[in-house]
Scaffold this motif. Sequence first.
Motif, PDB file in Angstrom:
ATOM      1  N   ALA A   3      29.732  16.076  38.679  1.00  0.00           N
ATOM      2  CA  ALA A   3      31.054  16.098  39.308  1.00  0.00           C
ATOM      3  C   ALA A   3      32.065  16.795  38.400  1.00  0.00           C
ATOM      4  O   ALA A   3      32.908  17.573  38.866  1.00  0.00           O
ATOM      5  N   ILE A   4      31.985  16.525  37.108  1.00  0.00           N
ATOM      6  CA  ILE A   4      32.889  17.180  36.157  1.00  0.00           C
ATOM      7  C   ILE A   4      32.656  18.680  36.160  1.00  0.00           C
ATOM      8  O   ILE A   4      33.610  19.477  36.184  1.00  0.00           O
ATOM      9  N   PHE A   5      31.384  19.089  36.180  1.00  0.00           N
ATOM     10  CA  PHE A   5      31.093  20.526  36.201  1.00  0.00           C
ATOM     11  C   PHE A   5      31.500  21.166  37.530  1.00  0.00           C
ATOM     12  O   PHE A   5      31.884  22.340  37.555  1.00  0.00           O
ATOM     13  N   ALA A   6      31.438  20.403  38.600  1.00  0.00           N
ATOM     14  CA  ALA A   6      31.924  20.933  39.882  1.00  0.00           C
ATOM     15  C   ALA A   6      33.410  21.270  39.772  1.00  0.00           C
ATOM     16  O   ALA A   6      33.878  22.283  40.319  1.00  0.00           O
ATOM     17  N   GLY A   7      34.157  20.417  39.066  1.00  0.00           N
ATOM     18  CA  GLY A   7      35.576  20.703  38.839  1.00  0.00           C
ATOM     19  C   GLY A   7      35.779  21.944  37.999  1.00  0.00           C
ATOM     20  O   GLY A   7      36.606  22.803  38.322  1.00  0.00           O
ATOM     21  N   TYR A   8      35.004  22.064  36.899  1.00  0.00           N
ATOM     22  CA  TYR A   8      35.100  23.253  36.050  1.00  0.00           C
ATOM     23  C   TYR A   8      34.814  24.521  36.851  1.00  0.00           C
ATOM     24  O   TYR A   8      35.555  25.506  36.783  1.00  0.00           O
ATOM     25  N   HIS A   9      33.706  24.488  37.597  1.00  0.00           N
ATOM     26  CA  HIS A   9      33.271  25.696  38.309  1.00  0.00           C
ATOM     27  C   HIS A   9      34.287  26.116  39.364  1.00  0.00           C
ATOM     28  O   HIS A   9      34.569  27.313  39.529  1.00  0.00           O
ATOM     29  N   PHE A  10      34.834  25.136  40.071  1.00  0.00           N
ATOM     30  CA  PHE A  10      35.814  25.474  41.099  1.00  0.00           C
ATOM     31  C   PHE A  10      37.047  26.133  40.482  1.00  0.00           C
ATOM     32  O   PHE A  10      37.567  27.122  41.008  1.00  0.00           O
ATOM     33  N   VAL A  11      37.500  25.597  39.363  1.00  0.00           N
ATOM     34  CA  VAL A  11      38.656  26.170  38.671  1.00  0.00           C
ATOM     35  C   VAL A  11      38.372  27.610  38.256  1.00  0.00           C
ATOM     36  O   VAL A  11      39.206  28.511  38.439  1.00  0.00           O
ATOM     37  N   PHE A  12      37.189  27.860  37.703  1.00  0.00           N
ATOM     38  CA  PHE A  12      36.864  29.215  37.245  1.00  0.00           C
ATOM     39  C   PHE A  12      36.749  30.190  38.420  1.00  0.00           C
ATOM     40  O   PHE A  12      37.140  31.359  38.301  1.00  0.00           O
ATOM     41  N   TRP A  13      36.229  29.722  39.552  1.00  0.00           N
ATOM     42  CA  TRP A  13      36.172  30.596  40.730  1.00  0.00           C
ATOM     43  C   TRP A  13      37.571  30.930  41.244  1.00  0.00           C
ATOM     44  O   TRP A  13      37.859  32.083  41.604  1.00  0.00           O
ATOM     45  N   VAL A  14      38.454  29.937  41.271  1.00  0.00           N
ATOM     46  CA  VAL A  14      39.825  30.187  41.714  1.00  0.00           C
ATOM     47  C   VAL A  14      40.525  31.152  40.762  1.00  0.00           C
ATOM     48  O   VAL A  14      41.242  32.069  41.192  1.00  0.00           O
ATOM     49  N   ALA A  15      40.311  30.957  39.450  1.00  0.00           N
ATOM     50  CA  ALA A  15      40.919  31.864  38.473  1.00  0.00           C
ATOM     51  C   ALA A  15      40.386  33.286  38.646  1.00  0.00           C
ATOM     52  O   ALA A  15      41.137  34.260  38.511  1.00  0.00           O
ATOM     53  N   ALA A  16      39.087  33.410  38.952  1.00  0.00           N
ATOM     54  CA  ALA A  16      38.513  34.734  39.192  1.00  0.00           C
ATOM     55  C   ALA A  16      39.181  35.398  40.400  1.00  0.00           C
ATOM     56  O   ALA A  16      39.520  36.592  40.374  1.00  0.00           O
ATOM     57  N   ALA A  17      39.378  34.625  41.469  1.00  0.00           N
ATOM     58  CA  ALA A  17      40.046  35.162  42.663  1.00  0.00           C
ATOM     59  C   ALA A  17      41.485  35.560  42.346  1.00  0.00           C
ATOM     60  O   ALA A  17      41.989  36.574  42.849  1.00  0.00           O
ATOM     61  N   LEU A  18      42.145  34.783  41.490  1.00  0.00           N
ATOM     62  CA  LEU A  18      43.518  35.092  41.103  1.00  0.00           C
ATOM     63  C   LEU A  18      43.591  36.423  40.356  1.00  0.00           C
ATOM     64  O   LEU A  18      44.451  37.261  40.631  1.00  0.00           O
ATOM     65  N   PHE A  19      42.686  36.632  39.421  1.00  0.00           N
ATOM     66  CA  PHE A  19      42.672  37.889  38.686  1.00  0.00           C
ATOM     67  C   PHE A  19      42.299  39.062  39.597  1.00  0.00           C
ATOM     68  O   PHE A  19      42.803  40.175  39.429  1.00  0.00           O
ATOM     69  N   LEU A  20      41.432  38.821  40.560  1.00  0.00           N
ATOM     70  CA  LEU A  20      41.105  39.873  41.529  1.00  0.00           C
ATOM     71  C   LEU A  20      42.337  40.252  42.336  1.00  0.00           C
ATOM     72  O   LEU A  20      42.617  41.443  42.552  1.00  0.00           O
ATOM     73  N   ALA A  21      43.097  39.238  42.755  1.00  0.00           N
ATOM     74  CA  ALA A  21      44.356  39.519  43.460  1.00  0.00           C
ATOM     75  C   ALA A  21      45.314  40.284  42.554  1.00  0.00           C
ATOM     76  O   ALA A  21      46.014  41.199  42.996  1.00  0.00           O
ATOM     77  N   GLY A  22      45.330  39.930  41.266  1.00  0.00           N
ATOM     78  CA  GLY A  22      46.173  40.647  40.312  1.00  0.00           C
ATOM     79  C   GLY A  22      45.803  42.104  40.202  1.00  0.00           C
ATOM     80  O   GLY A  22      46.678  42.976  40.073  1.00  0.00           O
ATOM     81  N   ALA A  23      44.496  42.393  40.256  1.00  0.00           N
ATOM     82  CA  ALA A  23      44.051  43.785  40.197  1.00  0.00           C
ATOM     83  C   ALA A  23      44.553  44.567  41.402  1.00  0.00           C
ATOM     84  O   ALA A  23      45.022  45.715  41.280  1.00  0.00           O
ATOM     85  N   LEU A  24      44.476  43.960  42.591  1.00  0.00           N
ATOM     86  CA  LEU A  24      44.923  44.642  43.811  1.00  0.00           C
ATOM     87  C   LEU A  24      46.439  44.844  43.802  1.00  0.00           C
ATOM     88  O   LEU A  24      46.941  45.910  44.174  1.00  0.00           O
ATOM     89  N   ILE A  25      47.172  43.817  43.370  1.00  0.00           N
ATOM     90  CA  ILE A  25      48.634  43.921  43.321  1.00  0.00           C
ATOM     91  C   ILE A  25      49.057  45.002  42.329  1.00  0.00           C
ATOM     92  O   ILE A  25      49.949  45.818  42.606  1.00  0.00           O
ATOM     93  N   SER A  26      48.414  45.025  41.151  1.00  0.00           N
ATOM     94  CA  SER A  26      48.761  46.021  40.131  1.00  0.00           C
ATOM     95  C   SER A  26      48.487  47.433  40.627  1.00  0.00           C
ATOM     96  O   SER A  26      49.305  48.343  40.436  1.00  0.00           O
ATOM     97  N   ALA A  27      47.341  47.614  41.257  1.00  0.00           N
ATOM     98  CA  ALA A  27      47.001  48.944  41.762  1.00  0.00           C
ATOM     99  C   ALA A  27      47.991  49.405  42.821  1.00  0.00           C
ATOM    100  O   ALA A  27      48.282  50.601  42.955  1.00  0.00           O
ATOM    101  N   GLY A  28      48.531  48.458  43.591  1.00  0.00           N
ATOM    102  CA  GLY A  28      49.466  48.829  44.641  1.00  0.00           C
ATOM    103  C   GLY A  28      50.883  49.056  44.156  1.00  0.00           C
ATOM    104  O   GLY A  28      51.594  49.900  44.703  1.00  0.00           O
ATOM    105  N   LEU A  29      51.304  48.322  43.114  1.00  0.00           N
ATOM    106  CA  LEU A  29      52.688  48.400  42.676  1.00  0.00           C
ATOM    107  C   LEU A  29      52.942  49.478  41.624  1.00  0.00           C
ATOM    108  O   LEU A  29      53.954  50.183  41.679  1.00  0.00           O
ATOM    109  N   PHE A  30      52.068  49.593  40.643  1.00  0.00           N
ATOM    110  CA  PHE A  30      52.325  50.561  39.581  1.00  0.00           C
ATOM    111  C   PHE A  30      52.330  51.980  40.128  1.00  0.00           C
ATOM    112  O   PHE A  30      51.512  52.342  40.977  1.00  0.00           O
TER     113      PHE A  30
END
Length: 487
Positions: free
Chosen positions: A443-470
């Motif tokens: 259960a603890i690792f399920a929490g870790y993994h979910f957080v890391f997946w969300v963070a990965a999605a956040l950075f992916l969104a950051g890549a798209l936003i940066s490519a569009g704005l700069f």
Amino acid sequence: MKPEAGPRRWLALVVLSLAQLMVILDSTIVNIALPTAQRELTFSDDSRQWVVSGYALAFGSLLLLGGRLCDLHGRKRLFVIGMIGFAAASALGGAADGFTLLLIARIAQGAFAALLAPAALSLVSVTFAADADERGRAFGVFGAISGAGGALGLLLGGVLTQNLSWRWCLYVNVIIAAVAVAGALIFLVDRARPQRTRLDLAGTALALLGLFGIVYGLGNAATRGWTDVWTVGPTALGVLLVVAFVFVERRVRDPLLPLRVVLDRNRGGAYLAVGISGTGGFAVFLFVTYYLAETLKFTPVQSGLAFLPMVVLVMVGAVLSGAVLLPRIGPRPIVPIGSLLAAGGMVLLTGIDADSTYTGGVLPGLTVIGLGLGIIFGPGQNAATSGVRPHETGVASAMVNITQQAGGSIGLAVFSSLGATATTNYLTAHAGTATDPATIAQAIFAGYHFVFWVAAALFLAGALISAGLFRSGLLAVAPDAEPVLAH
């Protein structure tokens, strides 16, 4: 301001980097010392949170005012005042004989950091204004310190607490400040004339209260939950006050934050990239530290050492992107690549489990994330202060720190909540074996993994936003130049 010639500029950069290191260090170094300080000073777990939150609240809410004061009264002057005040507050905290004095010291640290951080970044911007290559190298170094400072704080906090005392996590700032103040008086030059304009009192009050409400509310989310009145109320009120601040700034003659500073595409993209990096970075520091301590049974010093490869890669990425790539191709292709690397590193961390080792499970993800964060921070801080009028570099620099600070607060609140929710959901789904140690571990690792997946999605969104704005093309070099138009 006329740029200072010769090697003095690089010695000035050393001084400014020391200041940035001290400010970033103190966002994490005290975390390692807190359990020991709590036992010695005998305060509660609820009080312990305020030792961290007090610094963050004062720092985050006063940053915009600190940046404007730098523009109005001189960057070097405010830099020295901020450094001396920070050192005095650190000495007070190190000598604290109870919780109240320690909390006062931490709040004072945050207040003086709000002067120090924008002064340091704006001085880097105006000192290295004339030459794109030199500016890139300078911001590469400064960005490396910004990106690596948090991890270095974990290491230094562990070493000092384990071998000396938790008090030295505060006293060390006095030593750093003494060196930096001496260097500032010798090497820093600020020829900018103080601005003869009035301070925007209405905007200052709205910005201070709005930022305070947002940081305070999000800080409560980690412990009280997202639906608690002390989370929703201050956060919603803070957002409303920030909206009111924007309306005020559009109408006053001498705004606290000229909106053209943030509405430029390059600077706006830079602020968002730095903010997303601050948010995602907390997923690494918080949950990897949990894993190292609770699963791998690392000591505080070992946990700090475990982050060193990441620190090295942050520095490599910042210097490489800021000094070599940015002056040649501009930020648009660089920052998205850094965000994609950070996302990939987060995906690698989703593979850790009870049987993973540091070298096989944690190290690959940390190194890739470190390289990605470095590639974001160097060009991001450069772009955030490029093309700004000389008398607005203070507030432009403050915005960099605000987005990084807000990102950290959001990251702490959101990822703590998401991790706890994922763990609870796993135990609910396995109610029949919920008390079994193996199920609890999963259960603890399920929490870790979910957080890391969300963070990965956040950075992916950051890549798209940066490519569009700069914008495509190189950044404007001179601080009073207009932004380069897209090709």
